[in-house]
Scaffold this active site. Sequence first.
Site, short mmCIF file in Angstrom:
data_model
loop_
_atom_site.label_atom_id
_atom_site.label_comp_id
_atom_site.label_asym_id
_atom_site.label_seq_id
_atom_site.Cartn_x
_atom_site.Cartn_y
_atom_site.Cartn_z
N THR A 178 0.86 -1.00 0.10
CA THR A 178 -0.15 -0.04 0.20
C THR A 178 1.06 1.27 -0.16
OG1 THR A 178 -1.87 -0.94 1.38
CG2 THR A 178 -1.53 1.20 1.69
N ARG A 206 -13.25 -7.62 -3.10
CA ARG A 206 -12.77 -7.18 -1.74
C ARG A 206 -12.46 -6.11 -1.36
NH1 ARG A 206 -7.76 -5.88 0.62
NH2 ARG A 206 -7.65 -6.71 2.63
N GLY A 208 -10.31 -3.41 1.17
CA GLY A 208 -9.53 -3.31 2.39
C GLY A 208 -9.78 -2.23 3.12
N ASP A 209 -8.78 -1.74 4.22
CA ASP A 209 -9.09 -0.80 5.09
C ASP A 209 -8.81 0.47 4.40
OD1 ASP A 209 -6.41 -1.88 4.85
OD2 ASP A 209 -5.99 -0.47 6.57
N THR A 229 -0.97 0.35 6.78
CA THR A 229 -0.58 -0.87 5.86
C THR A 229 -0.69 -2.17 6.54
OG1 THR A 229 0.97 -1.78 4.63
CG2 THR A 229 1.76 -0.16 6.11
N GLY A 230 -1.27 -3.37 6.08
CA GLY A 230 -1.25 -4.43 6.65
C GLY A 230 -2.54 -5.07 6.11
N GLY A 232 -6.08 -5.67 5.70
CA GLY A 232 -7.00 -4.55 6.16
C GLY A 232 -8.20 -5.19 7.01
#
Length: 318
Positions: A178, A206, A208-209, A229-230, A232
């Site tokens: 990200t 899908r 993510g965060d 980042t990671g 989500g």
Amino acid sequence: MNQNPIAIGIHGGCGTLEEELRNPDHWAEVRAALHASLQAAWRVLDGGGTALDAVEAAVVVMEDSEHFNAGHGAALNSAGDHELDAAIMDGSELRAGAVCAARTIRNPIRAARAVMEHSDCVLICGAAADQFAERCGMTPVPNSYFTTAQRRAALASLKARELAGTSAQASEAERHGTVGAVALDRAGNLAAATSTGGFNNKVPGRIGDSPIIGAGTYAANGVCAVSCTGQGEIFIRHVAAHEIAARLRYAGQGLEEATNAMIFNELSGHGIGAGVIALDAAGAVVAPFNTNAMARGWIGADGVAWVATHAQVHRAGG
Ligand code: ASP
């Protein structure tokens, strides 16, 4: 004359390859891309511009670089397509805009900003996001514009792992990445921006965060600006970016204490890779992560630029 501090912090994701898998020239190139991103933001801030313009400028540079999982160079989903997520937040009035599962917007962060400024919405998804960006004057690009050989190889390797039943052993770098930026301007405004291709081999649709305000992206003047980042799904469940701000605001924690607690206690407890770039109202930047590497950089009040991909931090352009 004493001037209010300005600062910029960026990340290029906590899914960075092991150092020994590429030669030093490769890492020098990544650091140069991080430096270019910092400089784009610094020009804005140093010229008296807004934190909002600065984070957008920083993220556009990383979206255009093949080295990061956002814009050109973004991850491929399981159908072999790119679906891009991005969000931007203006801490001065808690205004925010985001797009998700976009397929033809060259710079999703610009579209996120357009959602904030030219619509009544906070988040627009899919084909509607692509059309909205076009109506705002952004020329669409074919989905293949985002593809690189590296992402094709990552998708092929994840699919092979799926067949072999070894998906759990895939490296962070194979899986995700990200980009994000946080900034403080001379007027004391904070802003945050995040843009991503999400997870390689993700299920189509899908999200993510990153485009979820409060989960992957958050900014509030007087408190902090955060870009995550990671994995989500876990950041969404913890409302991670807002949780960091809440720790500062209501629990009286400092930025380092709040971000460390989030990354190393709350999120690491789920066994996921996690990282964050965050900036407080005084201009202090932190960049904790629990993986082997996270591309990152910052310039504080002294104007000196620092960049890193792995443990070693380099003075940029020096
Ligand atoms: N947070 C991103 C997502 O879940 C991925 C990442 O930051 O590496 O889409």
